[in-house]
Design an enzyme around this catalytic site. Structure first.
Site, PDB file in Angstrom:
ATOM      1  N   LYS A  11       4.187  -0.679  -7.044  1.00 32.90           N
ATOM      2  CA  LYS A  11       3.483  -0.622  -8.331  1.00 32.90           C
ATOM      3  C   LYS A  11       3.277   0.832  -8.734  1.00 32.90           C
ATOM      4  O   LYS A  11       3.375   1.765  -7.929  1.00 32.90           O
ATOM      5  CB  LYS A  11       2.133  -1.339  -8.249  1.00 32.90           C
ATOM      6  CG  LYS A  11       1.152  -0.777  -7.203  1.00 32.90           C
ATOM      7  CD  LYS A  11       0.394   0.475  -7.614  1.00 32.90           C
ATOM      8  CE  LYS A  11      -0.497   0.999  -6.519  1.00 32.90           C
ATOM      9  NZ  LYS A  11      -1.035   2.362  -6.802  1.00 32.90           N
ATOM     10  N   PHE A  94       6.042   5.566   1.884  1.00 35.76           N
ATOM     11  CA  PHE A  94       4.605   5.432   2.104  1.00 35.76           C
ATOM     12  C   PHE A  94       3.936   6.787   1.946  1.00 35.76           C
ATOM     13  O   PHE A  94       4.575   7.828   2.035  1.00 35.76           O
ATOM     14  CB  PHE A  94       4.286   4.765   3.449  1.00 35.76           C
ATOM     15  CG  PHE A  94       4.988   5.329   4.651  1.00 35.76           C
ATOM     16  CD1 PHE A  94       4.409   6.331   5.406  1.00 35.76           C
ATOM     17  CD2 PHE A  94       6.224   4.826   5.051  1.00 35.76           C
ATOM     18  CE1 PHE A  94       5.048   6.844   6.524  1.00 35.76           C
ATOM     19  CE2 PHE A  94       6.871   5.329   6.169  1.00 35.76           C
ATOM     20  CZ  PHE A  94       6.281   6.345   6.909  1.00 35.76           C
ATOM     21  N   GLY A  95       2.635   6.767   1.658  1.00 35.52           N
ATOM     22  CA  GLY A  95       1.932   7.997   1.294  1.00 35.52           C
ATOM     23  C   GLY A  95       2.299   8.470  -0.090  1.00 35.52           C
ATOM     24  O   GLY A  95       2.186   9.650  -0.419  1.00 35.52           O
ATOM     25  N   LEU A  98       2.255   4.167  -4.218  1.00 29.14           N
ATOM     26  CA  LEU A  98       3.028   3.072  -4.802  1.00 29.14           C
ATOM     27  C   LEU A  98       2.621   1.705  -4.258  1.00 29.14           C
ATOM     28  O   LEU A  98       3.167   0.682  -4.679  1.00 29.14           O
ATOM     29  CB  LEU A  98       4.526   3.295  -4.570  1.00 29.14           C
ATOM     30  CG  LEU A  98       5.109   4.564  -5.202  1.00 29.14           C
ATOM     31  CD1 LEU A  98       6.570   4.748  -4.781  1.00 29.14           C
ATOM     32  CD2 LEU A  98       4.997   4.515  -6.730  1.00 29.14           C
ATOM     33  N   ASP A 135      -5.601  -2.808  -2.965  1.00 32.15           N
ATOM     34  CA  ASP A 135      -4.443  -3.133  -3.800  1.00 32.15           C
ATOM     35  C   ASP A 135      -3.802  -4.467  -3.432  1.00 32.15           C
ATOM     36  O   ASP A 135      -2.977  -4.986  -4.194  1.00 32.15           O
ATOM     37  CB  ASP A 135      -3.367  -2.045  -3.683  1.00 32.15           C
ATOM     38  CG  ASP A 135      -3.794  -0.717  -4.280  1.00 32.15           C
ATOM     39  OD1 ASP A 135      -4.827  -0.682  -4.973  1.00 32.15           O
ATOM     40  OD2 ASP A 135      -3.095   0.283  -4.043  1.00 32.15           O
TER      41      ASP A 135
END
Length: 286
Positions: A11, A94-95, A98, A135
């Protein structure tokens, strides 16, 4: 069904306004979530115990992993004695802000309900999702644009999709979420715009004059401390995009384009140095 695979989409955030800090240390916010077509693939096979493999060796597959935590939380909640082998083909960085890990966790909850043939009420799944991460409920319950408040768990489906092509760039650095929350420039005492009304104007009327309202409260501190993220922002802003923003707490930056040709040109230019994704206008999760 004893074996199947699912997609777990990422996202972006269209605006991210931090509104307060609660007594328990969590921050409340308002944002618009939008899905993009950058996804991990997860394979689930029924087995005697819960185990996991991942294509990215930098990602831990122990009890700290959100997929493992989701599977064990569902086991404990339902009393199911069966297990599953989870194979994660990791594509979403990752990090990056998103939501890749949260999306994987939501996919695990949905998939294991199917694999184990259990019917868990949606309200109970929502509670499990909130405990896993702010999230996670979005990926569990929504397909397109959604308004989020609280810590991100209070959701309203807007029944919209972005009418712009999205180019998302990962600058190859990770921004720790805890660091971002600790260092962002606090502005709790301020009026908060009506994001729901404004995003409807954007999508229905293409009123790009309201783009300026969709600020990300993490942007200034992330751009200040991570020059490469600022560099990506500046390059996208110069590429004909109608809007450029940080996603979440970073480090990913995305740009919105009215024309596909402009989006393709920008994506090709950025892909020489960075991992990128291009999502077509109107995208919704399956």
């Amino acid at each position: 069904m004893k074996h199947f695979s699912v997609k777990a989409c990422a996202k972006i955030n269209l605006g991210l306004l931090i509104t307060s800090r609660r007594a328990d240390g969590y921050h409340t916010l308002e944002t618009i979530f939008a899905p993009i077509d950058w996804f991990d693939t997860l394979e689930f096979t029924e087995s005697d115990a819960i185990s996991m493999e991942c294509s990215n060796l930098d990602l831990l597959v122990d009890d700290s992993n959100l997929c493992i935590r989701a599977a064990k939380a569902l086991q404990e909640h339902t009393g199911v004695k069966r297990g599953a082998t989870i194979k994660l083909l990791k594509r979403v960085p990752f990090g990056a802000g998103l939501g890749g890990g949260s999306s994987d966790a939501a996919a695990t909850l949905n998939a294991l309900c199917k694999l184990w043939q259990i019917d868990v009420p949606s309200a109970e799944l929502h509670k499990l999702a909130v405990k896993l991460g702010a999230d996670v409920p979005y990926f569990l319950e929504m397909k397109g644009l959604a308004y989020a408040a609280g810590i991100g768990e209070e959701l309203e489906d807007l029944n919209l999709a972005l009418p712009w092509h999205v180019v998302t760039v990962f600058p190859e650095v990770q921004v720790p979420t805890a660091w971002a929350y600790k260092n962002f420039h606090r502005q709790f005492e301020r009026p908060v715009p009506d994001l729901k009304t404004l995003v409807r104007r954007l999508c229905h009327e293409r009123d790009i004059s309201v783009f300026g309202v969709f600020e990300n409260d993490f942007a200034s501190v992330v751009f200040e401390h991570y020059p490469v993220v600022r560099e990506v922002r500046d390059a996208l802003a110069a590429s004909g995009a109608q809007f450029v923003s940080l996603s979440g707490s970073g480090s990913a930056v995305y740009a919105l384009y009215e024309g596909r040709a402009d989006a393709v040109k920008a994506a090709e230019a950025m892909s020489a140095r960075f991992r990128i994704n291009m999502t077509p206008a109107g995208f919704r999760m399956e």
